[in-house]
Design a protein around this motif. Sequence first.
Motif, PDB file in Angstrom:
ATOM      1  N   GLU A   1       0.950  -1.263  -0.148  1.00  0.00           N
ATOM      2  CA  GLU A   1       0.099  -0.009  -0.054  1.00  0.00           C
ATOM      3  C   GLU A   1       0.854   1.069   0.001  1.00  0.00           C
ATOM      4  OE1 GLU A   1      -3.087  -0.002   2.971  1.00  0.00           O
ATOM      5  OE2 GLU A   1      -4.071  -1.588   2.106  1.00  0.00           O
ATOM      6  N   PRO A   2       0.505   2.309  -0.695  1.00  0.00           N
ATOM      7  CA  PRO A   2      -0.530   2.311  -1.547  1.00  0.00           C
ATOM      8  C   PRO A   2      -0.464   1.239  -2.536  1.00  0.00           C
ATOM      9  CG  PRO A   2       0.277   4.580  -1.346  1.00  0.00           C
ATOM     10  CD  PRO A   2       1.509   3.425  -0.995  1.00  0.00           C
ATOM     11  N   SER A   3      -1.854   0.576  -3.013  1.00  0.00           N
ATOM     12  CA  SER A   3      -1.858  -0.467  -4.143  1.00  0.00           C
ATOM     13  C   SER A   3      -1.437   0.068  -5.550  1.00  0.00           C
ATOM     14  CB  SER A   3      -3.263  -0.988  -3.940  1.00  0.00           C
ATOM     15  OG  SER A   3      -4.266  -0.146  -4.569  1.00  0.00           O
TER      16      SER A   3
ATOM     17  N   ASP B   1      -8.490   3.558  -0.826  1.00  0.00           N
ATOM     18  CA  ASP B   1      -7.636   2.325  -1.525  1.00  0.00           C
ATOM     19  C   ASP B   1      -7.462   1.238  -0.823  1.00  0.00           C
ATOM     20  OD1 ASP B   1      -5.442   1.729  -3.427  1.00  0.00           O
ATOM     21  OD2 ASP B   1      -4.083   1.899  -1.631  1.00  0.00           O
ATOM     22  N   ARG B   2      -7.520   1.109   0.553  1.00  0.00           N
ATOM     23  CA  ARG B   2      -7.541  -0.117   1.183  1.00  0.00           C
ATOM     24  C   ARG B   2      -8.701  -1.153   0.808  1.00  0.00           C
ATOM     25  NH1 ARG B   2      -5.901   2.276   5.669  1.00  0.00           N
ATOM     26  NH2 ARG B   2      -3.827   2.182   4.793  1.00  0.00           N
ATOM     27  N   LEU B   3      -9.852  -0.262   0.904  1.00  0.00           N
ATOM     28  CA  LEU B   3     -11.041  -1.162   0.687  1.00  0.00           C
ATOM     29  C   LEU B   3     -10.785  -1.996  -0.538  1.00  0.00           C
ATOM     30  CD1 LEU B   3     -13.994   0.829   2.312  1.00  0.00           C
ATOM     31  CD2 LEU B   3     -12.920  -1.131   3.140  1.00  0.00           C
ATOM     32  N   ASP B   4     -10.504  -0.965  -1.757  1.00  0.00           N
ATOM     33  CA  ASP B   4     -10.358  -1.594  -3.126  1.00  0.00           C
ATOM     34  C   ASP B   4      -9.274  -2.649  -3.087  1.00  0.00           C
ATOM     35  OD1 ASP B   4     -10.523  -1.336  -6.010  1.00  0.00           O
ATOM     36  OD2 ASP B   4      -8.477  -0.620  -5.990  1.00  0.00           O
ATOM     37  N   HIS B   5      -8.186  -2.413  -2.319  1.00  0.00           N
ATOM     38  CA  HIS B   5      -7.270  -3.407  -2.236  1.00  0.00           C
ATOM     39  C   HIS B   5      -7.495  -4.619  -1.824  1.00  0.00           C
ATOM     40  CE1 HIS B   5      -2.781  -4.251  -0.634  1.00  0.00           C
ATOM     41  NE2 HIS B   5      -2.984  -4.617  -1.812  1.00  0.00           N
TER      42      HIS B   5
ATOM     43  N   ILE C   1      -6.518  -8.876  -1.908  1.00  0.00           N
ATOM     44  CA  ILE C   1      -6.234  -9.567  -0.555  1.00  0.00           C
ATOM     45  C   ILE C   1      -7.154 -10.820  -0.563  1.00  0.00           C
ATOM     46  CG2 ILE C   1      -5.813  -9.243   1.725  1.00  0.00           C
ATOM     47  CD1 ILE C   1      -4.874  -6.391   1.246  1.00  0.00           C
ATOM     48  N   GLU C   2      -8.471 -10.327  -0.439  1.00  0.00           N
ATOM     49  CA  GLU C   2      -9.590 -11.215  -0.035  1.00  0.00           C
ATOM     50  C   GLU C   2      -9.520 -12.328  -0.970  1.00  0.00           C
ATOM     51  OE1 GLU C   2     -12.193  -8.567   2.590  1.00  0.00           O
ATOM     52  OE2 GLU C   2     -12.687  -8.607   0.607  1.00  0.00           O
ATOM     53  N   PRO C   3      -9.509 -12.138  -2.305  1.00  0.00           N
ATOM     54  CA  PRO C   3      -9.329 -13.243  -3.383  1.00  0.00           C
ATOM     55  C   PRO C   3      -8.420 -14.191  -3.181  1.00  0.00           C
ATOM     56  CG  PRO C   3     -10.223 -11.208  -4.519  1.00  0.00           C
ATOM     57  CD  PRO C   3      -9.774 -10.782  -3.042  1.00  0.00           C
TER      58      PRO C   3
ATOM     59  N   HIS D   1     -13.965  -1.251   8.104  1.00  0.00           N
ATOM     60  CA  HIS D   1     -14.202  -2.477   7.623  1.00  0.00           C
ATOM     61  C   HIS D   1     -12.784  -3.209   7.040  1.00  0.00           C
ATOM     62  CE1 HIS D   1     -18.352  -1.765   7.684  1.00  0.00           C
ATOM     63  NE2 HIS D   1     -18.364  -0.635   6.930  1.00  0.00           N
ATOM     64  N   ALA D   2     -11.855  -2.881   7.431  1.00  0.00           N
ATOM     65  CA  ALA D   2     -10.433  -3.293   7.222  1.00  0.00           C
ATOM     66  C   ALA D   2     -10.427  -4.817   7.829  1.00  0.00           C
ATOM     67  CB  ALA D   2      -9.344  -2.477   7.434  1.00  0.00           C
TER      68      ALA D   2
END
Length: 219
Positions: free
Chosen positions: A46-48, A82-86, A91-93, A138-139
């Motif tokens: 990050e930044p992503s 950016d973190r939610l998009d990241h 990350i989650e996938p 929500h991180a």
Amino acid sequence: MSDAGEPRGGAFVVFEGIDGAGTTTQAALYAARLRARRRLVHVTNEPSGGPIGSLIRQVLRHRVAMPSGRQPDTMALLFAADRLDHLGSEIEPCLREGYVVLSDRYDLSSLAYQATTGAGGARELAEMVAWIRELNRHALRPDATIVLDVSPEVAATRRDKRGGPRDLYETTELQARLAEVYRRAEDLTPGDRVIHLDGEAPVSAVTDAIEAALAPIVG
């Protein structure tokens, strides 16, 4: 800042520290060791590399200017978006596929950098930290956060050797303040597993310490 219970098959590890602490180097070296054991590993940062992350990088490199009066607030908002998009795109996938995800920086950086640059007294700092936590509620929480502790002087020497233009946060005074913040990083992310390691040890020794510390978590 709590996680809503996202199912994961892998492990999520974050590397943190001041600029020049060695987070990028150690994430890559630890990933190589995991791959040698035939583990699925994804290294990110990050930044992503996404659209918001790309904008942040331009700000950090002084290619996009922002009003100085509200810059810490604006940067905190950009990093949270950016973190939610990241998380959703990368990350989650990977976690669902069973990867060990190693992220060079995460929301602890926002809590350290934006709170430090945006606050004056103790009360204002506490308010800034609370606001940044709310932005990142929500991180997804990491399984572990590795903090590489180095002195501002050692970090400055490393940055000088690295060369290139300095980014927005690479000032001597700010990095000294951030070094103190990172020494008590667990206060900024209560409930997270924060592991402090000596980032001034020889490079291979730091990687050995990371591998030992994460063995119960990564397996």
